[in-house]
Design a protein around this motif. Structure first.
Motif, mmCIF file in Angstrom:
data_model
loop_
_atom_site.group_PDB
_atom_site.id
_atom_site.type_symbol
_atom_site.label_atom_id
_atom_site.label_comp_id
_atom_site.label_asym_id
_atom_site.label_seq_id
_atom_site.Cartn_x
_atom_site.Cartn_y
_atom_site.Cartn_z
ATOM 1 N N ALA A 62 -10.477 21.538 -78.125
ATOM 2 C CA ALA A 62 -11.387 21.416 -76.876
ATOM 3 C C ALA A 62 -11.826 19.980 -77.210
ATOM 4 N N VAL A 63 -11.842 19.652 -76.425
ATOM 5 C CA VAL A 63 -12.222 18.062 -76.639
ATOM 6 C C VAL A 63 -13.526 17.997 -75.206
ATOM 7 N N ARG A 64 -14.510 18.177 -76.066
ATOM 8 C CA ARG A 64 -16.527 18.350 -75.070
ATOM 9 C C ARG A 64 -16.776 17.383 -75.020
ATOM 10 N N ASP A 108 -17.782 16.678 -67.869
ATOM 11 C CA ASP A 108 -16.307 17.026 -68.134
ATOM 12 C C ASP A 108 -15.942 17.514 -69.932
ATOM 13 N N SER A 109 -15.372 18.589 -69.998
ATOM 14 C CA SER A 109 -14.722 19.157 -70.724
ATOM 15 C C SER A 109 -13.467 19.607 -70.804
ATOM 16 N N TYR A 110 -12.623 19.167 -71.769
ATOM 17 C CA TYR A 110 -11.372 19.807 -71.884
ATOM 18 C C TYR A 110 -10.292 20.665 -72.758
ATOM 19 N N LEU A 111 -9.834 21.772 -72.111
ATOM 20 C CA LEU A 111 -9.784 22.858 -73.256
ATOM 21 C C LEU A 111 -7.892 22.802 -73.357
ATOM 22 N N ASN A 112 -7.000 23.472 -74.708
ATOM 23 C CA ASN A 112 -6.533 24.190 -74.769
ATOM 24 C C ASN A 112 -5.413 22.700 -74.569
ATOM 25 N N VAL A 113 -6.485 21.424 -74.975
ATOM 26 C CA VAL A 113 -5.896 20.189 -75.401
ATOM 27 C C VAL A 113 -4.564 19.574 -76.711
ATOM 28 N N LYS A 120 -11.520 10.375 -70.600
ATOM 29 C CA LYS A 120 -11.508 11.400 -69.739
ATOM 30 C C LYS A 120 -13.646 11.845 -69.730
ATOM 31 N N CYS A 121 -13.454 12.440 -71.261
ATOM 32 C CA CYS A 121 -14.694 12.792 -71.285
ATOM 33 C C CYS A 121 -15.840 11.136 -71.210
ATOM 34 N N GLY A 167 -15.868 30.755 -72.579
ATOM 35 C CA GLY A 167 -17.222 29.883 -72.641
ATOM 36 C C GLY A 167 -17.052 28.690 -70.868
ATOM 37 N N GLU A 168 -16.704 27.753 -70.545
ATOM 38 C CA GLU A 168 -16.327 26.878 -69.835
ATOM 39 C C GLU A 168 -16.497 27.619 -68.658
ATOM 40 N N GLN A 169 -15.595 28.524 -68.032
ATOM 41 C CA GLN A 169 -15.757 29.119 -67.111
ATOM 42 C C GLN A 169 -17.000 29.458 -65.987
ATOM 43 N N VAL A 170 -17.916 29.956 -67.540
ATOM 44 C CA VAL A 170 -19.527 30.124 -66.984
ATOM 45 C C VAL A 170 -20.343 29.029 -66.557
ATOM 46 N N VAL A 171 -20.018 27.978 -67.687
ATOM 47 C CA VAL A 171 -20.882 26.950 -67.281
ATOM 48 C C VAL A 171 -20.555 26.158 -66.091
#
Length: 197
Positions: free
Chosen positions: A45-47, A65-70, A81-82, A142-146
């Motif tokens: 996770a790159v947050r 932006d944050s990126y998951l499953n990187v 990109k963050c 949680g990203e989908q909630v935020v």
């Protein structure tokens, strides 16, 4: 003029392109690469974590932006990109609206990706009624909630008894014992910082 969305979007894209076109400083590349070599993890996770986030008067949740499953090979690009997402149109708009300087920094947290059963957000004082603890939770990450992709379950929890006073939502299978444990931990954190979290 932040209310001229086309103008705002154009300015944001120009600023982000300047950041994305730059090379990352060598010492940062070395540091990240060293740590990536030391871990067996394959997904990260790159947050984003801007210095103006989570202020008493502004939360900034979902603005950057944050990126998951990187994968390891994509971590450095995701870090860049963050950084650039500090100038997303919605982030610029929010800073202007809250009268926060655009001269803010962007830290980026790189952590091993965890495949969560459920996740969400907790407020030690719910932002609407200012009375209970509010835990919002959904199945999955949680990203989908935020980001607002899904509508979470909402649990309003009594600050003294930890009884769930009200529950709204359609997700089944989220443990109410876990929700209460999160609320208790939230009050410990609130006590530590001497203010709502």
């Amino acid at each position: 003029d932040i209310n001229d969305y086309k103008l705002l979007e154009d300015a944001a894209q120009k600023i982000k392109k300047l950041i994305l076109d730059e090379e990352i400083m060598e010492h940062i590349i070395e540091e990240i690469t060293l740590h990536l070599k030391q871990t067996k993890a394959t997904k990260f996770a790159v947050r984003s974590s801007a210095t103006a986030e989570d202020l008493l008067t502004a939360s900034f949740a979902g603005q950057q932006d944050s990126y998951l499953n990187v994968s390891k090979k994509d971590v450095l690009n995701s870090v860049k990109k963050c950084w650039a997402s500090l100038f997303n149109p919605r982030a610029i708009f929010y800073r202007e609206e809250k009268k926060i300087s655009h001269d803010v920094g962007m830290a980026v947290v790189v952590q091993e990706m965890v495949q969560a059963e459920y996740a969400g957000v907790m407020f030690t004082v719910d932002p609407i009624h200012k009375k209970d603890i509010l835990v919002e939770a959904a199945i999955g990450l949680g990203e989908q909630v935020v980001s607002g992709e899904v509508t979470p379950n909402s649990y309003f929890i009594d600050r003294k008894t930890f009884a769930i006073k009200q529950k709204m939502g359609e997700y089944e299978g989220i443990s109410e014992d876990v929700i209460k444990a999160i609320a208790k931990k939230g009050l410990e954190i609130e006590k530590h910082y001497s203010k709502p979290q």
